[in-house]
Motif scaffolding. Structure first.
Motif, PDB file in Angstrom:
ATOM      1  N   ILE A 204       0.836  -1.201   0.000  1.00  0.00           N
ATOM      2  CA  ILE A 204       0.000   0.000   0.000  1.00  0.00           C
ATOM      3  C   ILE A 204       0.873   1.253   0.000  1.00  0.00           C
ATOM      4  CG2 ILE A 204      -1.826   1.236   1.241  1.00  0.00           C
ATOM      5  CD1 ILE A 204      -2.709  -1.377  -0.053  1.00  0.00           C
ATOM      6  N   ALA A 205       1.972   1.182   0.749  1.00  0.00           N
ATOM      7  CA  ALA A 205       2.887   2.333   0.751  1.00  0.00           C
ATOM      8  C   ALA A 205       3.359   2.627  -0.669  1.00  0.00           C
ATOM      9  CB  ALA A 205       4.078   2.065   1.659  1.00  0.00           C
ATOM     10  N   LEU A 206       3.685   1.572  -1.402  1.00  0.00           N
ATOM     11  CA  LEU A 206       4.120   1.769  -2.788  1.00  0.00           C
ATOM     12  C   LEU A 206       2.997   2.399  -3.622  1.00  0.00           C
ATOM     13  CD1 LEU A 206       6.332   1.172  -5.009  1.00  0.00           C
ATOM     14  CD2 LEU A 206       4.993  -0.853  -5.520  1.00  0.00           C
ATOM     15  N   PHE A 207       1.786   1.868  -3.479  1.00  0.00           N
ATOM     16  CA  PHE A 207       0.650   2.408  -4.249  1.00  0.00           C
ATOM     17  C   PHE A 207       0.453   3.895  -3.959  1.00  0.00           C
ATOM     18  CE2 PHE A 207      -1.877  -1.838  -4.661  1.00  0.00           C
ATOM     19  CZ  PHE A 207      -0.883  -2.309  -5.487  1.00  0.00           C
ATOM     20  N   ILE A 208       0.435   4.230  -2.662  1.00  0.00           N
ATOM     21  CA  ILE A 208       0.182   5.629  -2.312  1.00  0.00           C
ATOM     22  C   ILE A 208       1.343   6.505  -2.786  1.00  0.00           C
ATOM     23  CG2 ILE A 208      -0.311   7.269  -0.465  1.00  0.00           C
ATOM     24  CD1 ILE A 208      -1.384   5.008   1.202  1.00  0.00           C
ATOM     25  N   ALA A 209       2.567   6.021  -2.568  1.00  0.00           N
ATOM     26  CA  ALA A 209       3.725   6.824  -2.955  1.00  0.00           C
ATOM     27  C   ALA A 209       3.742   7.082  -4.455  1.00  0.00           C
ATOM     28  CB  ALA A 209       5.013   6.133  -2.522  1.00  0.00           C
ATOM     29  N   VAL A 210       3.443   6.043  -5.241  1.00  0.00           N
ATOM     30  CA  VAL A 210       3.422   6.217  -6.695  1.00  0.00           C
ATOM     31  C   VAL A 210       2.363   7.239  -7.083  1.00  0.00           C
ATOM     32  CG1 VAL A 210       2.895   5.085  -8.878  1.00  0.00           C
ATOM     33  CG2 VAL A 210       4.344   3.955  -7.231  1.00  0.00           C
ATOM     34  N   ILE A 283      13.492   2.967  -8.923  1.00  0.00           N
ATOM     35  CA  ILE A 283      14.475   2.275  -8.096  1.00  0.00           C
ATOM     36  C   ILE A 283      13.769   1.381  -7.087  1.00  0.00           C
ATOM     37  CG2 ILE A 283      16.227   2.614  -6.304  1.00  0.00           C
ATOM     38  CD1 ILE A 283      17.091   5.111  -7.765  1.00  0.00           C
ATOM     39  N   VAL A 284      12.646   1.844  -6.600  1.00  0.00           N
ATOM     40  CA  VAL A 284      11.994   1.145  -5.497  1.00  0.00           C
ATOM     41  C   VAL A 284      11.193  -0.078  -5.950  1.00  0.00           C
ATOM     42  CG1 VAL A 284      10.425   1.422  -3.557  1.00  0.00           C
ATOM     43  CG2 VAL A 284      11.839   3.327  -4.269  1.00  0.00           C
ATOM     44  N   TYR A 285      10.455   0.053  -7.066  1.00  0.00           N
ATOM     45  CA  TYR A 285       9.420  -0.959  -7.315  1.00  0.00           C
ATOM     46  C   TYR A 285       9.909  -2.398  -7.502  1.00  0.00           C
ATOM     47  CZ  TYR A 285       9.600  -1.955 -12.331  1.00  0.00           C
ATOM     48  OH  TYR A 285       9.960  -2.418 -13.554  1.00  0.00           O
ATOM     49  N   PRO A 286      11.070  -2.662  -8.142  1.00  0.00           N
ATOM     50  CA  PRO A 286      11.414  -4.075  -8.316  1.00  0.00           C
ATOM     51  C   PRO A 286      11.565  -4.811  -6.987  1.00  0.00           C
ATOM     52  CG  PRO A 286      12.758  -2.717  -9.739  1.00  0.00           C
ATOM     53  CD  PRO A 286      12.058  -1.790  -8.796  1.00  0.00           C
ATOM     54  N   PHE A 287      11.980  -4.080  -5.929  1.00  0.00           N
ATOM     55  CA  PHE A 287      12.174  -4.734  -4.648  1.00  0.00           C
ATOM     56  C   PHE A 287      10.859  -5.069  -3.967  1.00  0.00           C
ATOM     57  CE2 PHE A 287      15.946  -2.170  -5.437  1.00  0.00           C
ATOM     58  CZ  PHE A 287      16.899  -3.168  -5.377  1.00  0.00           C
ATOM     59  N   LEU A 288       9.818  -4.372  -4.354  1.00  0.00           N
ATOM     60  CA  LEU A 288       8.523  -4.603  -3.705  1.00  0.00           C
ATOM     61  C   LEU A 288       7.630  -5.490  -4.561  1.00  0.00           C
ATOM     62  CD1 LEU A 288       7.949  -1.005  -2.392  1.00  0.00           C
ATOM     63  CD2 LEU A 288       8.366  -3.027  -1.005  1.00  0.00           C
TER      64      LEU A 288
ATOM     65  N   THR B 129       8.931  -8.140 -14.608  1.00  0.00           N
ATOM     66  CA  THR B 129       9.373  -6.902 -13.954  1.00  0.00           C
ATOM     67  C   THR B 129       9.441  -5.760 -14.956  1.00  0.00           C
ATOM     68  OG1 THR B 129      10.703  -8.277 -12.509  1.00  0.00           O
ATOM     69  CG2 THR B 129      11.140  -5.931 -12.453  1.00  0.00           C
ATOM     70  N   ILE B 130       9.997  -6.038 -16.136  1.00  0.00           N
ATOM     71  CA  ILE B 130      10.118  -4.972 -17.132  1.00  0.00           C
ATOM     72  C   ILE B 130       8.739  -4.513 -17.599  1.00  0.00           C
ATOM     73  CG2 ILE B 130      10.892  -4.498 -19.489  1.00  0.00           C
ATOM     74  CD1 ILE B 130      13.297  -6.359 -18.823  1.00  0.00           C
ATOM     75  N   SER B 131       7.819  -5.454 -17.712  1.00  0.00           N
ATOM     76  CA  SER B 131       6.505  -5.062 -18.224  1.00  0.00           C
ATOM     77  C   SER B 131       5.731  -4.204 -17.214  1.00  0.00           C
ATOM     78  CB  SER B 131       5.674  -6.293 -18.592  1.00  0.00           C
ATOM     79  OG  SER B 131       5.247  -6.958 -17.423  1.00  0.00           O
ATOM     80  N   TYR B 132       6.095  -4.276 -15.920  1.00  0.00           N
ATOM     81  CA  TYR B 132       5.424  -3.400 -14.950  1.00  0.00           C
ATOM     82  C   TYR B 132       5.973  -1.987 -14.973  1.00  0.00           C
ATOM     83  CZ  TYR B 132       4.191  -7.909 -12.805  1.00  0.00           C
ATOM     84  OH  TYR B 132       3.751  -9.167 -12.585  1.00  0.00           O
ATOM     85  N   LEU B 133       7.157  -1.855 -15.528  1.00  0.00           N
ATOM     86  CA  LEU B 133       7.868  -0.588 -15.426  1.00  0.00           C
ATOM     87  C   LEU B 133       7.042   0.639 -15.832  1.00  0.00           C
ATOM     88  CD1 LEU B 133      11.592  -0.398 -16.094  1.00  0.00           C
ATOM     89  CD2 LEU B 133      10.235   1.389 -17.038  1.00  0.00           C
ATOM     90  N   PRO B 134       6.420   0.633 -17.023  1.00  0.00           N
ATOM     91  CA  PRO B 134       5.718   1.857 -17.428  1.00  0.00           C
ATOM     92  C   PRO B 134       4.530   2.210 -16.525  1.00  0.00           C
ATOM     93  CG  PRO B 134       6.037   0.401 -19.294  1.00  0.00           C
ATOM     94  CD  PRO B 134       6.380  -0.384 -18.077  1.00  0.00           C
ATOM     95  N   HIS B 135       4.016   1.213 -15.817  1.00  0.00           N
ATOM     96  CA  HIS B 135       2.873   1.502 -14.937  1.00  0.00           C
ATOM     97  C   HIS B 135       3.236   2.517 -13.864  1.00  0.00           C
ATOM     98  CE1 HIS B 135      -0.585   0.887 -12.316  1.00  0.00           C
ATOM     99  NE2 HIS B 135       0.270   0.796 -11.326  1.00  0.00           N
ATOM    100  N   PHE B 136       4.511   2.496 -13.448  1.00  0.00           N
ATOM    101  CA  PHE B 136       4.922   3.345 -12.335  1.00  0.00           C
ATOM    102  C   PHE B 136       5.306   4.750 -12.774  1.00  0.00           C
ATOM    103  CE2 PHE B 136       5.461  -0.948 -10.802  1.00  0.00           C
ATOM    104  CZ  PHE B 136       4.815  -0.859  -9.575  1.00  0.00           C
TER     105      PHE B 136
END
Lengths: 302, 320
Positions: A204-210, A283-288, B129-136
């Protein structure tokens, strides 16, 4: 699986399928990655050289100058600060608010559970719409304040539901013993529930932060006249807009906000700004990943 | 004492609210304190704006108080239905909604199926992982990237098309209206394909592997296994997502259109909410803009109910 190895004797059509599939995936990965590489390459390329064109996946004349240039844009620095601030404050407060409500909803014995639950779920289907919301913010005197970045986004029904379904699956015994020891409901939530909810809270932290980091529209509509409240995304939007419109179109009436410095910023500099706005989240998302994949599925099943 | 009940739900403290409402309330005062302030919060920020819908039935002037506003009944709605621009905007909204629905719904399923067929798990995980990238990445950045990719000087799409001799000179994609819908749909699928496939992939992971083995023994090839096992296995998920997408169909938002569009392609890019924004807030016609907003919400709710009812009858799937 092992005992079926001999069944795995791959036939020609099967192998063709696999090859095609790998090619297909390769194409997809390229389409997903190339634009980012291109932006990165241009941002690392000398800005006068960029004009010549032909920069694709790597820089031709490597330089970090463009990043040095954007450090001098005052509004960008302010925007960056505000974006960081709203992301940090918004995430912390949002997490507390959502998890607190979620905890009361996970308590089967809570009297007002139904009422609270309906009040929250209905927001998923109802929205007052753009103009009434704008008028409300005006009446609450939230326009041209930092609070407008935090207050309206504090609670999201979706997040509450995801946290709640995680809490529903926790063993009851945890809370029971604490209750017997005389802990009150808030202590149970704070000391026992929250620590074991770390995986879902990370999601959820990731969702809100994004969401907070990527938000530009509230700056545009509520705070565009106050330069000290600008955000990074909004600044980027102004810069990109000014070039795309001046390239062919002429300014739109509502969007005529770009100032002169933005208008002349070269492509390499614009791309450097784009990189700066993307990098923190990327930078953050792959770890989560393993957390949010779980979180997404949990929410969808409910 | 109630061991048998434990497996169902964390029903720890046997509710005694049947005994005495006020006593329970007192016992649970902390739970109340933890939730009611937020309900009030939600009421203010989510439900109070609905009250603003009254503006659509007034000649709203920002300076006046609520009691001083002049009530005009359905005047703004009548103007709305006589406004030719409204139909243009409605067309754009519907066409783009439909395109986004069809493409945004099928491509993630196809992607999830192909991903599911990959055996190499490291490669599979990297692709994911790569396919999620643009979502962020924000729509601001995506719009910037799309503009860059499609630009006439140095945009990869034009360069590719020209060097492959498909076209003779670069196309000004961003300046020609009839390209707008395609660009928007393409940008959306680029951004959300990977993300939207998560749910389908998770559903596929739940399909019993024995089914595949049995099919394999029976000589079913890859396509048949996909068609007869994978797809039926995720059918309930597909249904729920489809209903939700139809419900959200018309509320496609305006962020994408606002960022990707420009005044040259306005005839194709302007959607209901964007029109409400430009004409309502931009030019101060609050009442008319609100009427547009209400129309948008109504169509959206009707679509959701229709879709829900239709699928309920068809397959006993329902989201509500």
């Amino acid at each position: 699986m092992m005992k079926n190895m001999k069944l795995d004797r791959v036939t020609l059509p099967e192998r063709m399928f696999d090859i095609c599939n790998y090619i297909f995936m390769g194409v997809i990965v390229t389409i997903m990655l190339y634009p980012f590489l291109n932006v990165l390459a241009i941002s690392l390329n000398d800005s006068t050289d960029t004009v010549r064109g032909g920069i694709y996946a790597w820089p031709r004349e490597f330089t970090l100058n463009n990043y040095a240039v954007i450090m001098q844009y005052d509004t960008l620095i302010t925007g960056f600060m505000n974006s960081v601030l709203r992301t940090v404050i918004g995430t912390v407060l949002g997490l507390i608010a959502c998890s607190m409500v979620a905890y009361t909803l996970s308590r089967q014995d809570f009297q007002a559970k139904k009422f609270v639950s309906i009040a929250i779920v209905l927001t998923m289907f109802f929205s007052g719409g753009l103009i009434p919301t704008y008028m409300l913010m005006r009446d609450l005197e939230l326009i041209n304040t930092f609070a407008v970045y935090i207050f309206p986004l504090l609670i999201s029904a979706w997040n509450v539901i995801i946290i709640r379904s995680f809490m529903d699956n926790l063993p009851v015994a945890l809370q029971e013993s604490a209750k017997i020891d005389g802990a009150n409901d808030f202590t149970i939530y704070w000391k026992i529930i929250l620590p074991i909810c770390k995986p879902v809270l990370a999601t959820i932290a990731l969702f809100i932060a994004v969401m907070q980091w990527n938000m530009w529209f509230d700056t545009y509509i509520y705070n565009s006249t106050n330069e000290s409240l600008t955000t990074l995304q909004y600044e980027l939007m102004k810069i990109l807009e000014s070039t795309s419109t001046s390239a062919g179109a002429g300014m739109d009436s509502v969007r005529g906000t770009a100032d002169q410095t933005n208008r002349v910023s070269p492509e390499s500099v614009r791309m450097a700004i784009t990189i700066v706005t993307m990098v923190p989240i990327l930078i953050v998302y792959p770890f989560l990943q393993k957390y949010f994949v779980k979180g997404m599925t949990l929410g969808a099943v409910k | 004492m109630e061991i048998g009940k434990k497996k169902a739900q964390p029903n720890l403290w046997v509710p005694d609210n049947k005994k005495n409402f006020w006593k329970t309330m007192k016992n649970q005062k902390i739970l109340y304190l933890m939730s009611i302030p937020f309900v009030v919060w939600i009421f203010v920020f989510n439900y109070l704006p609905v009250w603003g819908w009254t503006m659509a039935f007034q000649d709203f002037r920002p300076g006046r108080s609520i009691t001083e506003q002049e009530w005009v009944g359905f005047k703004h709605f009548i103007t709305l239905f006589q406004d030719p621009h409204f139909y243009l905007v409605l067309r754009n909204t519907l066409v783009m909604s439909l395109m986004l629905l069809i493409v945004g719904f099928t491509i993630p399923i196809i992607f999830a199926v192909s991903l599911n067929e990959l055996k190499d798990s490291l490669f599979k995980r990297s692709v994911q992982t790569i396919s999620y990238l643009p979502h962020f990445v924000s729509w601001v950045v995506v719009a910037g990237i799309v503009t860059k990719m499609l630009s006439t000087d140095g945009g990869i799409i034009n360069d590719l098309l020209v060097s492959l001799n498909i076209i003779e000179s670069p196309i000004q994609f961003m300046a020609q209206g009839h390209w707008f819908w395609v660009i928007l749909t393409g940008a959306d699928i680029w951004k959300e394909m990977g993300w939207n496939s998560i749910i389908f992939l998770a559903a596929m992971a739940g399909v019993d592997p024995q089914l595949y083995e049995a099919a394999r023994v029976d000589g079913a090839n890859r396509w048949r296994r996909i068609w007869h096992i994978t797809l039926p296995g995720i059918r309930p998920t597909i249904m729920v997502i489809l209903i939700l997408s139809i419900g959200n169909m018309i509320s496609i938002g305006f962020e994408r259109q606002l960022l990707l569009g420009n005044s040259l392609v306005r005839e194709y890019s302007e959607v209901l909410e964007l029109y409400a924004l430009n004409y309502g807030i931009g030019m101060g016609n609050y009442s008319y803009g609100t009427a547009l907003g209400i129309f948008n919400s109504m169509v959206s709710i009707i679509l959701l109910l229709l879709a829900n009812g239709f699928f309920k009858r068809m397959s006993n799937t329902s989201v509500m």
